[in-house]
Design an enzyme around this catalytic site. Sequence first.
Site, PDB file in Angstrom:
ATOM      1  N   TYR A 139      -1.692  -0.259  11.322  1.00 56.24           N
ATOM      2  CA  TYR A 139      -1.968  -0.930  10.031  1.00 56.24           C
ATOM      3  C   TYR A 139      -0.800  -0.710   9.075  1.00 56.24           C
ATOM      4  O   TYR A 139      -0.256  -1.675   8.511  1.00 56.24           O
ATOM      5  CB  TYR A 139      -3.260  -0.375   9.405  1.00 56.24           C
ATOM      6  CG  TYR A 139      -3.358  -0.697   7.920  1.00 56.24           C
ATOM      7  CD1 TYR A 139      -3.582  -1.995   7.474  1.00 56.24           C
ATOM      8  CD2 TYR A 139      -3.184   0.314   6.943  1.00 56.24           C
ATOM      9  CE1 TYR A 139      -3.640  -2.292   6.105  1.00 56.24           C
ATOM     10  CE2 TYR A 139      -3.240   0.023   5.588  1.00 56.24           C
ATOM     11  CZ  TYR A 139      -3.470  -1.286   5.179  1.00 56.24           C
ATOM     12  OH  TYR A 139      -3.510  -1.580   3.840  1.00 56.24           O
ATOM     13  N   LYS A 143       1.852  -3.356   7.408  1.00 57.79           N
ATOM     14  CA  LYS A 143       1.985  -3.557   5.961  1.00 57.79           C
ATOM     15  C   LYS A 143       3.430  -3.282   5.516  1.00 57.79           C
ATOM     16  O   LYS A 143       3.957  -3.953   4.626  1.00 57.79           O
ATOM     17  CB  LYS A 143       1.023  -2.645   5.198  1.00 57.79           C
ATOM     18  CG  LYS A 143      -0.434  -3.048   5.260  1.00 57.79           C
ATOM     19  CD  LYS A 143      -0.752  -4.395   4.608  1.00 57.79           C
ATOM     20  CE  LYS A 143      -0.617  -4.385   3.109  1.00 57.79           C
ATOM     21  NZ  LYS A 143      -1.060  -5.692   2.512  1.00 57.79           N
ATOM     22  N   THR A 161       0.831  -1.212   0.000  1.00 57.79           N
ATOM     23  CA  THR A 161       0.000   0.000   0.000  1.00 57.79           C
ATOM     24  C   THR A 161       0.864   1.260   0.000  1.00 57.79           C
ATOM     25  O   THR A 161       2.007   1.232   0.481  1.00 57.79           O
ATOM     26  CB  THR A 161      -0.911  -0.003   1.248  1.00 57.79           C
ATOM     27  OG1 THR A 161      -1.503   1.284   1.404  1.00 57.79           O
ATOM     28  CG2 THR A 161      -0.125  -0.309   2.519  1.00 57.79           C
ATOM     29  N   ASP A 162       0.281   2.366  -0.471  1.00 60.91           N
ATOM     30  CA  ASP A 162       1.025   3.634  -0.428  1.00 60.91           C
ATOM     31  C   ASP A 162       1.188   4.144   1.009  1.00 60.91           C
ATOM     32  O   ASP A 162       1.992   5.053   1.260  1.00 60.91           O
ATOM     33  CB  ASP A 162       0.358   4.694  -1.314  1.00 60.91           C
ATOM     34  CG  ASP A 162      -1.049   5.082  -0.879  1.00 60.91           C
ATOM     35  OD1 ASP A 162      -1.579   4.486   0.079  1.00 60.91           O
ATOM     36  OD2 ASP A 162      -1.627   6.000  -1.512  1.00 60.91           O
ATOM     37  N   GLU A 163       0.421   3.548   1.946  1.00 61.85           N
ATOM     38  CA  GLU A 163       0.528   4.027   3.336  1.00 61.85           C
ATOM     39  C   GLU A 163       1.889   3.739   3.945  1.00 61.85           C
ATOM     40  O   GLU A 163       2.232   4.289   4.992  1.00 61.85           O
ATOM     41  CB  GLU A 163      -0.580   3.418   4.207  1.00 61.85           C
ATOM     42  CG  GLU A 163      -1.956   3.860   3.749  1.00 61.85           C
ATOM     43  CD  GLU A 163      -3.014   3.827   4.831  1.00 61.85           C
ATOM     44  OE1 GLU A 163      -2.679   3.638   6.010  1.00 61.85           O
ATOM     45  OE2 GLU A 163      -4.190   4.004   4.478  1.00 61.85           O
TER      46      GLU A 163
END
Length: 336
Positions: free
Chosen positions: A150, A154, A125-127
């Site tokens: 989260y 990830k 994810t871009d997070e």
Amino acid sequence: MNVLITGGCGFIGSNLVKYLRRVRPDWTLVNLDKLTYAGNLENLKELEGDPQHIFVRGDVANRELVEHLLSVHRIDAVMHLAAESHVDRSILGPEAFIQANVLGTQQLLEASRVRGIKRFLMVSTDEVYGSLGPTGFFTETSPLQPSSPYSASKTSSDLLALAWHHTFGLDVVVTRCSNNYGRYQFPEKLIPLMVVNALHDKPLPVYGDGGNVRDWLHVEDHCSALLTALEKGRAGQVYNIGGNSERKNIEIVKAILGLLNKPESLIKYVKDRPGHDRRYAIDPTKIRTELGWTPSHTFEQGIQETVRWYVDNSAWWERVMSGAYRQYFETQYRTR
Ligand code: NAD
Ligand code: DAU
């Protein structure tokens, strides 16, 4: 090709399974999903009786089961989507995120190594990049600065996948995508939550000042990018995925109210999410130029179709908004 898809009953996973059955009809897909609150077999109803979609209920952390599936189905490639995916839940209870996202990914990587899997696609994810200021974009070389439990979990799984490539020679490709929207997204995430609340004339909880920015991509464009990365990506590489579609949260909420012909008085500004990332924006140049991927949906058209789908499919979200989800939903409201 025989492909193991993990998390194939969730939002992106179920869209991916259906997309692959359409565009790669000769592939066999083994779908390993634990069916947590977010996993719903109903999302795959149209594949009932399809011998090339094999559903197995189970945990990616169950090493024995995973190794068995990899060998009995002669799996060539793994597409790893299974995860706990909601930031707010990770703030209320991080443990499930470490278990599924970190330890689960480690077991899956190790099983894939032992069983000689030819390609492992890690859906990240871009997070992982943390938050941007008002300008600039995330590139594949941006520093990793995850903010929430989260995104930290990830980032761990993303880096574990790359370590299994560098250290053990597993053929790994990592993708980092921006916010998805579309059909079958669980109504805890911004867009479906706002649609459902507006349809019930309930308040629309906007965190903070509503000025946080997300970069939106239609789920089918994510699916086509995942297939492109699986087939054409270079081992050990990371590919950002995004459609250059930045919007402030408040713009999205107002657009939804407009599409549903509901008043803006339903908007309720609530206490901000702790550690709330201000802005995400993806630079997708690498996947576009190196692999030739392009998105095909515009946000304006995609959001209209998506809102229409939720209006027309109230039976789907009414069923998923029960039990465990309701309990969580109430906790969220009590704390705000
Ligand atoms: P989701 O929560 O809708 O679905 C997750 C699925 O994984 C569910 O079907 C659930 O039952 C399953 N699952 C969870 N833990 C499992 C376990 N231990 N073993 C087997 N199955 C398990 O999530 P989503 O939004 O579809 O996201 C899918 C993946 O894509 C995640 O890895 C997420 O981090 C990533 N991603 C999501 C977005 C987005 O905007 N939604 C953007 C970029 C990346
Ligand atoms: O960027 C990719 C990520 O996008 C994925 O990795 C995650 O799995 C996915 O859940 C999503 O994370 P976000 O936190 O960006 O999505 P969410 O829909 O939870 O929130 C989007 C924005 O809307 C965020 O700025 C918080 C805000 N928000 C969200 C909810 C649920 C609100 O203002 N009110 C809300 O009720």
